[in-house]
Write an enzyme that holds these catalytic residues in place. Structure first.
Site, mmCIF file in Angstrom:
data_model
loop_
_atom_site.group_PDB
_atom_site.id
_atom_site.type_symbol
_atom_site.label_atom_id
_atom_site.label_comp_id
_atom_site.label_asym_id
_atom_site.label_seq_id
_atom_site.Cartn_x
_atom_site.Cartn_y
_atom_site.Cartn_z
ATOM 1 C CD GLU A 35 0.872 0.502 3.009
ATOM 2 O OE1 GLU A 35 0.769 1.742 2.874
ATOM 3 O OE2 GLU A 35 1.868 -0.033 3.533
ATOM 4 N N GLY B 239 6.491 -0.051 4.124
ATOM 5 C CA GLY B 239 5.248 -0.407 3.448
ATOM 6 C C GLY B 239 5.513 -0.773 2.001
ATOM 7 C CD GLU B 240 7.447 1.812 -1.356
ATOM 8 O OE1 GLU B 240 8.166 1.011 -2.007
ATOM 9 O OE2 GLU B 240 7.752 3.004 -1.197
ATOM 10 N N GLY B 241 4.622 -3.120 0.333
ATOM 11 C CA GLY B 241 4.717 -4.543 0.074
ATOM 12 C C GLY B 241 6.136 -5.068 0.136
#
Length: 352
Positions: free
Chosen positions: A175, A317-319
């Site tokens: 995300e 974050g971001e995966g």
């Protein structure tokens, strides 16, 4: 339900949900995976040239891949990273170190291949899907009103479901959204209780004063909406964001498509929590890539009964942590399939 996903012949179509009631019903009757495939993986592990259990959780990871892909041997040939982006009305309360425009700027960076998640996805060999969700129209400030209406929530949830490739071998959701650690903390407080300060972290790097204010805002907002929250879906609609709802949708779609999911950090796990509090064992197909530096993440994972594969002090974050976990899973599968058995190597199995 409507707008079904196009699938290969023989696969069940993935629905879109038109009501929360239909979504709740789906969460009560989920597929349980293929135990025979997991048993086949365990059987081969017992024949490989190593002491039993000596590869620890790598061995368990292969059995997990087999169970939730519904096949033996499993494969890691088509991993998918999905990054969902959304903007939050709560950001106007000054809970982040960055303005909301950064969400849009980072989406462009993802699309150009310039972010950390792009590099890690390339290392995994994953296709990367980036889904911006109405960035020009942030969800409402949940301090004053529910973040989303039912229709807005379902639109985001369905977008997450339909972002998952039916042929993916593993899904790594991620995300981007300024203010979303505040939403994740509020979700945890609403669903798990405890002092708000124990769920709050610095997110993008806020000061002590902002951190204190962040906890106060979360506590006030949860108290305001408490009587309207009966389960995780209610909490996600009222306190969440479009990208968090979309991650929850992607996690559910993966379950229906027989795709294992490697969860990321605090915000991704908060999306999973909303499902956990709304269904019957809805996270059995999930592993967790890493333990975030956000202090609420370890507390959350303890409630979910999930143990992270890695602890690298990540908080991006971001995966990113999910993809690193998937890289481990890929390495585990290579060991499982590439190692010789005792019989093939001519090694006495009693000597190991």
């Amino acid at each position: 339900m409507s707008a079904e996903m196009s699938l290969a012949s023989g696969q069940q179509p993935i629905p879109s949900f038109e009501t929360l009631a239909s979504l709740r019903k789906a969460l009560s009757q989920l597929p349980q995976g293929d135990t025979r495939a997991a048993e086949a993986a365990a059987a081969r592990e017992g024949m490989l040239t190593k002491p039993p259990g000596s590869l620890g959780r790598l061995e368990q990871t292969v059995a997990w891949l087999a169970r939730w892909q519904g096949r033996y041997p499993p494969a890691m040939d088509r991993p998918q990273t999905c990054v969902f982006a959304g903007n939050h009305g709560i950001a106007e309360a000054g809970v982040s170190a960055y303005p909301p425009v950064v969400t849009e700027q980072m989406v462009l960076n993802f699309e150009r291949g310039g972010a950390a998640i792009n590099q890690l996805s390339a290392e995994l060999g994953a296709s990367m899907t980036v889904i911006p969700l109405d960035l020009a129209r942030p969800v409402k400030n949940f301090l004053h009103a529910p973040a989303m209406t039912e229709s807005e929530f379902l639109k985001a949830f369905n977008a997450g479901m339909h972002a998952v490739r039916p042929d993916a071998s593993i899904l790594c959701p991620g995300e981007m959204g300024i203010g979303n650690t505040t939403s994740a903390s509020a979700l945890c407080l609403a669903l798990l209780g405890g002092p708000a300060v124990e769920w709050c972290g610095r997110g993008s790097g806020v000061s002590d004063d902002v951190l204190k204010r962040k906890a106060e805002i979360i506590s006030e907002a949860v108290e305001r909406h408490r009587e309207s929250i009966d389960d995780g879906l209610d909490a996600l609609r009222i306190l969440g964001g479009r990208e968090i709802a979309a991650m929850a949708g992607a996690i559910l779609a993966a379950r229906l498509l027989s795709i294992p999911v490697m969860l990321d950090g605090f915000i991704c796990s908060a999306a999973a929590l909303a499902l956990y509090c709304s269904g019957v064992d809805p996270l059995a197909h999930c592993m967790v890539g890493h333990a975030s530096m956000e202090p609420g993440h370890r507390r959350l994972l303890a409630h979910l009964g999930l143990r992270p594969l890695l602890d690298l002090d990540l908080r991006l974050g971001e995966g990113t942590g999910a993809v690193l976990g998937a890289i481990l899973a890929k390495a585990a599968l290579r060991c499982h399939l590439g190692m010789a058995t005792f019989a093939e190597a001519g090694v006495d199995s009693g000597a190991a």
